[in-house]
Write an enzyme that holds these catalytic residues in place. Structure first.
Site, mmCIF file in Angstrom:
data_model
loop_
_atom_site.group_PDB
_atom_site.id
_atom_site.type_symbol
_atom_site.label_atom_id
_atom_site.label_comp_id
_atom_site.label_asym_id
_atom_site.label_seq_id
_atom_site.Cartn_x
_atom_site.Cartn_y
_atom_site.Cartn_z
ATOM 1 N N HIS A 194 35.327 -11.621 39.806
ATOM 2 C CA HIS A 194 34.258 -10.559 40.186
ATOM 3 C C HIS A 194 33.265 -10.684 41.323
ATOM 4 O O HIS A 194 32.952 -11.864 41.551
ATOM 5 C CB HIS A 194 33.302 -10.564 38.825
ATOM 6 C CG HIS A 194 32.451 -9.388 38.721
ATOM 7 N ND1 HIS A 194 32.891 -8.139 38.305
ATOM 8 C CD2 HIS A 194 31.385 -9.214 38.817
ATOM 9 C CE1 HIS A 194 31.830 -7.432 38.140
ATOM 10 N NE2 HIS A 194 30.987 -7.962 38.504
ATOM 11 N N SER A 224 29.969 -3.709 40.638
ATOM 12 C CA SER A 224 29.475 -4.065 39.404
ATOM 13 C C SER A 224 28.536 -3.038 38.667
ATOM 14 O O SER A 224 28.882 -1.758 38.570
ATOM 15 C CB SER A 224 28.708 -5.404 39.495
ATOM 16 O OG SER A 224 28.605 -5.945 38.131
ATOM 17 N N ASP A 244 38.636 -10.894 36.996
ATOM 18 C CA ASP A 244 37.528 -10.325 36.665
ATOM 19 C C ASP A 244 37.672 -9.934 34.860
ATOM 20 O O ASP A 244 38.337 -9.110 34.736
ATOM 21 C CB ASP A 244 37.235 -8.803 37.222
ATOM 22 C CG ASP A 244 35.860 -8.377 36.918
ATOM 23 O OD1 ASP A 244 35.060 -8.693 36.040
ATOM 24 O OD2 ASP A 244 35.349 -7.471 37.606
#
Length: 346
Positions: free
Chosen positions: A319, A185, A289
């Site tokens: 995610h 991320s 995601d």
């Protein structure tokens, strides 16, 4: 009167256990409950909700850890995870180094957060490597480029034999000529920017050689809303409103999402990619995601510059899936990282 059939509802997450659902709810609550209307974060409440776990000199599944100081002036710290021989004696064989940057939208979590402590242990165990998890400064107290500066400082730390060898006598020799950058991320975003900074100044490093980049569901963006952002808004962990808040917290005041930190295709964000020193990359994308369109564009951008890129797609992944070991995709990714580090270390 004939009626139009109802539009098929978009599924926002794959099937999962109730324990995982509770964990995901807790992760979302941690973010939403600590954001203030004025753009700040209630750090006191956050420390209560995410207290962190201590380093452990006693091995857990063959991996020990200790906290090290990279820059006492800031202060900037990191957690070093390393293999311990089965007999418990000092290790003599050099090990590769994975420099890891945690996720959290540049504003949340830390190297000591339980999920990242556990994830880095798994990476170290599977790869037979040391993992240096950098506790970079967080937004909004420390905006761009603080996180990038701290992450790059970690490479400089590893390049200084006096500093890295002073960490602990029980740490195996660190082969910094076999160095890898990794993150998920926002941490994957940081890893990209560190890779290109390294590529622009590789000749200034005495020993560190970056052999690979592992970008797990990197956090990139832009002014437009992509189809996946619109289709999967409300998916676990990531939402449009949360992402917008995190970009506002991290970017310089007045900047929008065309800024180099957010938009990988901006000229400044591409500086260094053309260099031979920019490493081969693995880019990980999850089918649930919302950020996946930006991640594929990032992959295509690297390929357009002639870079060696391996795209790993997990259609059933949310995610941050890999921090949940109950997902089969999490174990598979660990094995893929292991292979990537092994091949890159040759």
């Amino acid at each position: 009167m004939d009626m139009e059939p109802a539009a098929k509802a978009t599924t926002l997450a794959p099937p999962m256990t109730w324990r995982t659902r509770v964990s995901l709810f807790a992760a979302g609550y941690l973010t939403d409950a600590t954001r203030r209307a004025d753009g700040t974060i209630n750090r006191r409440l956050l420390a209560y909700l995410d207290p962190g776990v201590p380093a452990s000199s006693a091995p857990r599944n063959g991996i020990a850890s200790l906290d090290v100081v990279i820059d006492p002036a800031l202060p900037l710290r990191a957690r070093l995870f390393h293999p311990v021989p089965a007999g418990g004696g000092p290790a003599s064989s050099p090990v590769p180094v994975v420099v890891f940057f945690h996720g959290g939208g540049f504003a949340y979590l830390s190297a000591s957060s339980p999920a990242y402590d556990a994830a880095c242990r798994r990476i170290a165990r599977h790869c037979g490597a040391a993992v240096l998890s950098v506790d970079y400064r967080r937004a909004p107290e420390h905006r761009f480029p603080a996180a990038y500066d701290d992450a790059f400082a970690a490479l400089r730390y590893l390049d200084d034999p006096k500093k890295r060898l002073a960490a602990d006598g029980n740490v195996p020799p660190l082969d910094v000529s076999r160095c890898f950058l990794a993150g998920d991320s926002a941490g994957a975003n940081i890893a990209h920017h560190v890779a290109r900074r390294y590529a622009l100044s590789a000749e200034s490093f005495a020993g560190v050689r970056v052999r690979g980049l592992v970008a797990i569901q990197p956090f990139f963006g832009g002014q437009e809303r992509t189809p996946s952002e619109l289709r999967l808004d409300g998916a676990p962990i990531v939402s449009v409103s949360r992402c917008d808040w995190m970009w506002r917290a991290f970017l310089p005041p007045g900047a929008d999402r065309t800024h180099e930190a957010a938009h990988a295709a901006s000229p400044a964000a591409m500086a260094g990619i053309d260099s031979e020193a920019f490493p081969p990359a693995v880019v990980v994308v999850g089918g649930y995601d919302p950020l996946q369109d930006w991640q594929r564009r990032y992959c295509e951008l690297l390929r357009s510059k002639g870079k060696e890129v391996q795209l790993l797609e997990y259609p059933e992944a949310i995610h941050a899936f890999y921090v949940f070991p109950e997902f089969a995709e999490s174990k598979d990714l660990m094995l893929r990282i292991k292979d990537f580090v092994a091949v890159g270390s040759k």
